[in-house]
Motif scaffolding. Structure first.
Motif, PDB file in Angstrom:
ATOM      1  N   ASP A   1       0.823  -1.213   0.000  1.00 51.14           N
ATOM      2  CA  ASP A   1       0.000   0.000   0.000  1.00 51.14           C
ATOM      3  C   ASP A   1       0.856   1.262   0.000  1.00 51.14           C
ATOM      4  O   ASP A   1       0.550   2.232  -0.689  1.00 51.14           O
ATOM      5  CB  ASP A   1      -0.921   0.024   1.235  1.00 51.14           C
ATOM      6  CG  ASP A   1      -1.991  -1.050   1.148  1.00 51.14           C
ATOM      7  OD1 ASP A   1      -2.137  -1.646   0.058  1.00 51.14           O
ATOM      8  OD2 ASP A   1      -2.667  -1.289   2.168  1.00 51.14           O
ATOM      9  N   MET A   2       1.918   1.240   0.794  1.00 52.45           N
ATOM     10  CA  MET A   2       2.818   2.409   0.844  1.00 52.45           C
ATOM     11  C   MET A   2       3.424   2.656  -0.533  1.00 52.45           C
ATOM     12  O   MET A   2       3.511   3.781  -1.004  1.00 52.45           O
ATOM     13  CB  MET A   2       3.951   2.166   1.859  1.00 52.45           C
ATOM     14  CG  MET A   2       3.494   2.147   3.285  1.00 52.45           C
ATOM     15  SD  MET A   2       3.241   3.819   3.926  1.00 52.45           S
ATOM     16  CE  MET A   2       4.928   4.268   4.302  1.00 52.45           C
ATOM     17  N   LEU A   3       3.851   1.592  -1.152  1.00 54.93           N
ATOM     18  CA  LEU A   3       4.478   1.705  -2.472  1.00 54.93           C
ATOM     19  C   LEU A   3       3.463   2.214  -3.501  1.00 54.93           C
ATOM     20  O   LEU A   3       3.773   3.067  -4.327  1.00 54.93           O
ATOM     21  CB  LEU A   3       5.004   0.333  -2.879  1.00 54.93           C
ATOM     22  CG  LEU A   3       6.165   0.324  -3.850  1.00 54.93           C
ATOM     23  CD1 LEU A   3       7.337   1.119  -3.296  1.00 54.93           C
ATOM     24  CD2 LEU A   3       6.590  -1.106  -4.133  1.00 54.93           C
ATOM     25  N   ALA A   4       2.236   1.702  -3.402  1.00 57.31           N
ATOM     26  CA  ALA A   4       1.192   2.096  -4.350  1.00 57.31           C
ATOM     27  C   ALA A   4       0.916   3.593  -4.255  1.00 57.31           C
ATOM     28  O   ALA A   4       0.633   4.249  -5.250  1.00 57.31           O
ATOM     29  CB  ALA A   4      -0.077   1.294  -4.086  1.00 57.31           C
ATOM     30  N   LYS A   5       1.045   4.144  -3.037  1.00 58.69           N
ATOM     31  CA  LYS A   5       0.819   5.583  -2.875  1.00 58.69           C
ATOM     32  C   LYS A   5       1.886   6.426  -3.570  1.00 58.69           C
ATOM     33  O   LYS A   5       1.694   7.615  -3.773  1.00 58.69           O
ATOM     34  CB  LYS A   5       0.782   5.941  -1.390  1.00 58.69           C
ATOM     35  CG  LYS A   5      -0.527   5.606  -0.717  1.00 58.69           C
ATOM     36  CD  LYS A   5      -0.562   6.325   0.607  1.00 58.69           C
ATOM     37  CE  LYS A   5      -1.718   5.877   1.469  1.00 58.69           C
ATOM     38  NZ  LYS A   5      -1.648   6.520   2.785  1.00 58.69           N
ATOM     39  N   MET A   6       3.030   5.825  -3.862  1.00 57.15           N
ATOM     40  CA  MET A   6       4.041   6.530  -4.655  1.00 57.15           C
ATOM     41  C   MET A   6       3.726   6.373  -6.141  1.00 57.15           C
ATOM     42  O   MET A   6       4.525   6.742  -6.985  1.00 57.15           O
ATOM     43  CB  MET A   6       5.454   5.966  -4.396  1.00 57.15           C
ATOM     44  CG  MET A   6       6.008   6.163  -3.023  1.00 57.15           C
ATOM     45  SD  MET A   6       6.101   7.877  -2.490  1.00 57.15           S
ATOM     46  CE  MET A   6       7.300   8.574  -3.612  1.00 57.15           C
ATOM     47  N   THR A   7       2.559   5.809  -6.411  1.00 58.08           N
ATOM     48  CA  THR A   7       2.141   5.390  -7.762  1.00 58.08           C
ATOM     49  C   THR A   7       3.139   4.437  -8.405  1.00 58.08           C
ATOM     50  O   THR A   7       3.301   4.418  -9.616  1.00 58.08           O
ATOM     51  CB  THR A   7       1.839   6.570  -8.732  1.00 58.08           C
ATOM     52  OG1 THR A   7       3.038   7.276  -8.970  1.00 58.08           O
ATOM     53  CG2 THR A   7       0.755   7.466  -8.191  1.00 58.08           C
TER      54      THR A   7
ATOM     55  N   GLY B   1      16.878  15.724  -6.571  1.00 57.82           N
ATOM     56  CA  GLY B   1      15.997  16.485  -5.692  1.00 57.82           C
ATOM     57  C   GLY B   1      14.670  16.755  -6.356  1.00 57.82           C
ATOM     58  O   GLY B   1      14.579  16.800  -7.582  1.00 57.82           O
ATOM     59  N   SER B   2      13.623  16.913  -5.543  1.00 55.50           N
ATOM     60  CA  SER B   2      12.345  17.348  -6.094  1.00 55.50           C
ATOM     61  C   SER B   2      11.617  18.158  -5.035  1.00 55.50           C
ATOM     62  O   SER B   2      12.098  18.279  -3.904  1.00 55.50           O
ATOM     63  CB  SER B   2      11.506  16.163  -6.566  1.00 55.50           C
ATOM     64  OG  SER B   2      11.411  15.204  -5.562  1.00 55.50           O
ATOM     65  N   TYR B   3      10.479  18.741  -5.390  1.00 57.97           N
ATOM     66  CA  TYR B   3       9.773  19.563  -4.411  1.00 57.97           C
ATOM     67  C   TYR B   3       8.269  19.537  -4.646  1.00 57.97           C
ATOM     68  O   TYR B   3       7.783  19.059  -5.671  1.00 57.97           O
ATOM     69  CB  TYR B   3      10.313  20.998  -4.427  1.00 57.97           C
ATOM     70  CG  TYR B   3      10.135  21.748  -5.723  1.00 57.97           C
ATOM     71  CD1 TYR B   3      11.181  21.889  -6.617  1.00 57.97           C
ATOM     72  CD2 TYR B   3       8.906  22.335  -6.048  1.00 57.97           C
ATOM     73  CE1 TYR B   3      11.031  22.590  -7.797  1.00 57.97           C
ATOM     74  CE2 TYR B   3       8.741  23.040  -7.220  1.00 57.97           C
ATOM     75  CZ  TYR B   3       9.803  23.158  -8.105  1.00 57.97           C
ATOM     76  OH  TYR B   3       9.642  23.861  -9.265  1.00 57.97           O
ATOM     77  N   GLY B   4       7.545  20.014  -3.647  1.00 56.79           N
ATOM     78  CA  GLY B   4       6.099  20.059  -3.741  1.00 56.79           C
ATOM     79  C   GLY B   4       5.578  21.428  -3.382  1.00 56.79           C
ATOM     80  O   GLY B   4       6.339  22.235  -2.899  1.00 56.79           O
ATOM     81  N   PRO B   5       4.328  21.723  -3.595  1.00 56.47           N
ATOM     82  CA  PRO B   5       3.236  20.797  -3.885  1.00 56.47           C
ATOM     83  C   PRO B   5       3.479  19.941  -5.134  1.00 56.47           C
ATOM     84  O   PRO B   5       3.971  20.426  -6.138  1.00 56.47           O
ATOM     85  CB  PRO B   5       2.033  21.717  -4.096  1.00 56.47           C
ATOM     86  CG  PRO B   5       2.384  22.992  -3.422  1.00 56.47           C
ATOM     87  CD  PRO B   5       3.856  23.101  -3.487  1.00 56.47           C
ATOM     88  N   HIS B   6       3.115  18.659  -4.969  1.00 51.60           N
ATOM     89  CA  HIS B   6       3.413  17.630  -5.923  1.00 51.60           C
ATOM     90  C   HIS B   6       2.131  16.827  -6.105  1.00 51.60           C
ATOM     91  O   HIS B   6       1.347  16.713  -5.171  1.00 51.60           O
ATOM     92  CB  HIS B   6       4.525  16.767  -5.300  1.00 51.60           C
ATOM     93  CG  HIS B   6       5.173  15.801  -6.228  1.00 51.60           C
ATOM     94  ND1 HIS B   6       4.581  14.629  -6.579  1.00 51.60           N
ATOM     95  CD2 HIS B   6       6.382  15.826  -6.835  1.00 51.60           C
ATOM     96  CE1 HIS B   6       5.397  13.970  -7.391  1.00 51.60           C
ATOM     97  NE2 HIS B   6       6.493  14.664  -7.559  1.00 51.60           N
ATOM     98  N   PHE B   7       1.937  16.241  -7.262  1.00 45.72           N
ATOM     99  CA  PHE B   7       0.659  15.551  -7.494  1.00 45.72           C
ATOM    100  C   PHE B   7       0.432  14.367  -6.555  1.00 45.72           C
ATOM    101  O   PHE B   7      -0.684  13.926  -6.348  1.00 45.72           O
ATOM    102  CB  PHE B   7       0.524  15.134  -8.960  1.00 45.72           C
ATOM    103  CG  PHE B   7       1.288  13.893  -9.323  1.00 45.72           C
ATOM    104  CD1 PHE B   7       0.607  12.695  -9.524  1.00 45.72           C
ATOM    105  CD2 PHE B   7       2.659  13.927  -9.448  1.00 45.72           C
ATOM    106  CE1 PHE B   7       1.307  11.545  -9.852  1.00 45.72           C
ATOM    107  CE2 PHE B   7       3.357  12.786  -9.781  1.00 45.72           C
ATOM    108  CZ  PHE B   7       2.688  11.586  -9.984  1.00 45.72           C
ATOM    109  N   LEU B   8       1.530  13.844  -5.946  1.00 51.77           N
ATOM    110  CA  LEU B   8       1.372  12.709  -5.032  1.00 51.77           C
ATOM    111  C   LEU B   8       0.906  13.133  -3.640  1.00 51.77           C
ATOM    112  O   LEU B   8       0.428  12.311  -2.867  1.00 51.77           O
ATOM    113  CB  LEU B   8       2.716  11.989  -4.860  1.00 51.77           C
ATOM    114  CG  LEU B   8       3.239  11.132  -6.003  1.00 51.77           C
ATOM    115  CD1 LEU B   8       4.635  10.627  -5.659  1.00 51.77           C
ATOM    116  CD2 LEU B   8       2.305   9.957  -6.263  1.00 51.77           C
TER     117      LEU B   8
END
Ligand code: ATP
Ligand code: MG
Length: 280
Positions: free
Chosen positions: A91-97, A226-233
């Motif tokens: 489930d955790m992995l699925a939330k990362m799509t 590196g990345s940043y949000g707001p992010h679609f995930l």
């Protein structure tokens, strides 16, 4: 003209011999083999010397000290170290799509139907930073350093188990300043490691799906992303504030700093220690 055999070249590379040595040419096979024996003996001596130095003085491999240097820098920046499980749920992995359509999904080591070895630190860090922010209502800065696992097609720059250091700050900068903050962190990390400004590059990539990402490259080798949000995930995780995060590959960094082409010498190993082969 004779060149070293494949086996001889492998041994030279294992022992950390130079490219100039590997490229040498000889009049006869006898000459080649005699040069090989001599050079091998010298390289073995050097390796033994470095191992002795590790045990007598250094006491810490370069990979360990790269990780520690980054940890000290982050703690100096008010980040807090967290430690989360290596085993995560489907489930955790699925939330990362990372579902069956994601490229990483084929790289996941499954333990059983519901659990796998984490291929990244982000899922756990999403949860921990969200909870800490909910409890404190303050900006949250955390990092974790630990093993991640990916089935890789085993190039010289990938291992199945590697060490990632992921730092992330939530609700720490106003919207619009995330990219600047990410670059600031990247430069500060390189400074902490003593990497001169002309020895690395920040490569920004725009992606409609993932937003902007910034890779740190040393001699064209990706050592961090590196990345940043707001992010679609974010909404999947109940995260609604700005965030900025960077994941460093500790062995990649160590290998790049050593000017080496093979990552395995710097990873978890029972055949190498601190870049030196044990088979000497
Ligand atoms: P690459 O494109 O090189 O396979 P990536 O973009 O898939 O890497 P990220 O998910 O961005 O990797 O992981 C962050 C960092 O972790 C990378 O920049 C790299 O330094 C390191 N890393 C990723 N996969 C591996 C691996 N299999 N072995 C060693 N280090 C790795
Ligand atoms: Mg990357």
């Amino acid at each position: 003209m004779e060149k070293f055999t494949v086996t001889q070249l492998e041994r030279i590379s294992e022992l950390g011999g130079s490219q100039a040595l590997a490229d040498r040419e000889f009049e006869t096979i006898q000459e080649r083999d005699s040069v090989f024996r001599n050079e091998e003996k010298k390289l073995v001596q050097q390796c033994r010397g470095r191992i002795k130095e590790l045990l007598a003085d250094k006491h810490m491999t370069d990979s360990v000290s790269v990780g520690r240097t980054l940890e000290s820098w982050l703690i100096g920046e008010d980040f807090t170290k967290v430690i989360t499980p290596t085993i995560i749920t489907r489930d955790m992995l699925a939330k990362m799509t990372i579902d069956e359509f994601h490229h990483l999904s084929e790289q996941v080591f499954w333990l059983d139907k519901k659990r796998c070895l984490r291929p990244m630190l982000a899922p756990n860090l999403y949860v921990v930073m969200r909870e800490l922010h909910r409890i404190t209502n303050e900006p949250v800065k955390i990092f974790e350093i630990g093993s991640c696992f990916r089935k890789e097609s085993q190039g010289a720059q990938h291992m199945n188990e590697f060490t990632m250091l992921n730092c992330v700050e939530l609700a720490a900068v106003p919207d619009g300043q995330q990219l600047d903050e990410m670059k600031r962190l990247a430069h500060a990390a390189m400074k902490a490691l003593g990497v001169p400004e002309d020895a690395y590059e920040l490569v920004t990539e725009e992606s409609t799906v993932y937003g902007s990402t910034v890779d740190i490259e040393i001699n064209g080798l990706e050592v961090a992303s590196g990345s940043y949000g707001p992010h679609f995930l974010d909404s999947q995780w109940g995260v609604f504030d700005t965030w900025v995060g960077i994941g460093f590959g500790i062995e990649r960094l160590t290998m790049a700093l050593a000017g080496s082409k093979t990552i395995k010498k710097f990873g978890r190993s029972i055949t190498f220690i601190d870049g030196q082969p044990l088979h000497i």
